[in-house]
Design a protein around this motif. Sequence first.
Motif, PDB file in Angstrom:
ATOM      1  N   ASN A  42      45.853   9.886 -35.846  1.00 54.48           N
ATOM      2  CA  ASN A  42      45.893   8.524 -36.380  1.00 54.48           C
ATOM      3  C   ASN A  42      47.344   8.125 -36.624  1.00 54.48           C
ATOM      4  O   ASN A  42      48.268   8.855 -36.266  1.00 54.48           O
ATOM      5  CB  ASN A  42      45.033   8.400 -37.647  1.00 54.48           C
ATOM      6  N   ILE A  48      42.454  13.629 -35.842  1.00 59.45           N
ATOM      7  CA  ILE A  48      41.122  13.105 -36.149  1.00 59.45           C
ATOM      8  C   ILE A  48      40.073  13.572 -35.145  1.00 59.45           C
ATOM      9  O   ILE A  48      38.887  13.535 -35.446  1.00 59.45           O
ATOM     10  CB  ILE A  48      41.130  11.562 -36.271  1.00 59.45           C
ATOM     11  N   TYR A  49      40.508  14.022 -33.945  1.00 61.51           N
ATOM     12  CA  TYR A  49      39.579  14.567 -32.951  1.00 61.51           C
ATOM     13  C   TYR A  49      40.236  15.711 -32.184  1.00 61.51           C
ATOM     14  O   TYR A  49      41.440  15.668 -31.927  1.00 61.51           O
ATOM     15  CB  TYR A  49      39.150  13.506 -31.914  1.00 61.51           C
ATOM     16  N   ILE A  66      33.922  16.896 -27.731  1.00 67.10           N
ATOM     17  CA  ILE A  66      34.713  16.205 -28.747  1.00 67.10           C
ATOM     18  C   ILE A  66      34.223  16.635 -30.121  1.00 67.10           C
ATOM     19  O   ILE A  66      33.031  16.564 -30.420  1.00 67.10           O
ATOM     20  CB  ILE A  66      34.568  14.677 -28.589  1.00 67.10           C
ATOM     21  N   LYS A  67      35.173  17.077 -30.962  1.00 68.81           N
ATOM     22  CA  LYS A  67      34.840  17.485 -32.329  1.00 68.81           C
ATOM     23  C   LYS A  67      35.692  16.666 -33.288  1.00 68.81           C
ATOM     24  O   LYS A  67      36.914  16.600 -33.138  1.00 68.81           O
ATOM     25  CB  LYS A  67      35.111  18.980 -32.504  1.00 68.81           C
ATOM     26  N   ASN A  68      35.050  16.038 -34.268  1.00 66.43           N
ATOM     27  CA  ASN A  68      35.807  15.260 -35.248  1.00 66.43           C
ATOM     28  C   ASN A  68      36.160  16.124 -36.460  1.00 66.43           C
ATOM     29  O   ASN A  68      35.875  17.324 -36.491  1.00 66.43           O
ATOM     30  CB  ASN A  68      35.051  13.988 -35.650  1.00 66.43           C
ATOM     31  N   ASN A  69      36.775  15.525 -37.467  1.00 58.85           N
ATOM     32  CA  ASN A  69      37.196  16.267 -38.667  1.00 58.85           C
ATOM     33  C   ASN A  69      36.033  16.843 -39.459  1.00 58.85           C
ATOM     34  O   ASN A  69      36.203  17.783 -40.220  1.00 58.85           O
ATOM     35  CB  ASN A  69      38.023  15.359 -39.581  1.00 58.85           C
ATOM     36  N   ASN A  70      34.842  16.278 -39.302  1.00 64.13           N
ATOM     37  CA  ASN A  70      33.662  16.773 -40.014  1.00 64.13           C
ATOM     38  C   ASN A  70      32.910  17.814 -39.200  1.00 64.13           C
ATOM     39  O   ASN A  70      31.765  18.129 -39.506  1.00 64.13           O
ATOM     40  CB  ASN A  70      32.730  15.606 -40.350  1.00 64.13           C
ATOM     41  N   GLU A 141      39.240   2.727 -31.965  1.00 65.71           N
ATOM     42  CA  GLU A 141      39.360   4.189 -32.051  1.00 65.71           C
ATOM     43  C   GLU A 141      38.523   4.890 -30.986  1.00 65.71           C
ATOM     44  O   GLU A 141      39.017   5.763 -30.272  1.00 65.71           O
ATOM     45  CB  GLU A 141      38.945   4.671 -33.450  1.00 65.71           C
ATOM     46  N   LEU A 145      39.816   7.033 -27.738  1.00 63.70           N
ATOM     47  CA  LEU A 145      39.320   8.401 -27.599  1.00 63.70           C
ATOM     48  C   LEU A 145      38.756   8.628 -26.196  1.00 63.70           C
ATOM     49  O   LEU A 145      39.094   9.616 -25.529  1.00 63.70           O
ATOM     50  CB  LEU A 145      38.244   8.687 -28.646  1.00 63.70           C
TER      51      LEU A 145
END
Length: 177
Positions: A42, A48-49, A66-70, A141, A145
């Motif tokens: 960001n 963030i990814y 794709i893996k995000n922060n969660n 976003e 991505l």
Amino acid sequence: MSTKIYSIRHSNNTLDLFNAEEKLFSSKWFMEFGKFGSELFNSEEKIIYYISKKFKFWKWKMVFTIKNNNDVVTELISENAKKTIYSIDIDEVLYEIKIHHNKKRSVFKNGNKIVEIDEYFLEKGFKNLIKLQLLEEKDLEISFLLFSCLKIGEVDQKSKTMITSQKQLEPNDEPWS
């Protein structure tokens, strides 16, 4: 139809997305143990990814994990053997990215076009920059991505594409520019 315009600078293994002079997002790709990967940042330079690119030989498909922060994992998968249409399902919303002739790409959200990306460099004010036209800012976003996924492994933005015949690309039924 009113669109917002952003610019993307491609330099070596980095993509930077700008709104005028402010950097909003960036992505950097790398090669690790024979596999391509990427990280999307960001404006505060926080990841963030995480993205990994794989070719599934037995299914003849390109897959971007794709893996995000969660730690939520989703996959962007090529939908045809030509690798000109990719799709991903995020929170029950279907996104598709189509590759067109003249170095254009379109992003669709549930079948409606939300983004057009032009890498052709002919328009005044976008010399050596990639133009991103967007309908709604909330889709910026995810659009960046998806575009970043497709650019993993490309070093030079002016290089020729792997697909030599324009007939193999998807038609752009509703061009914005």
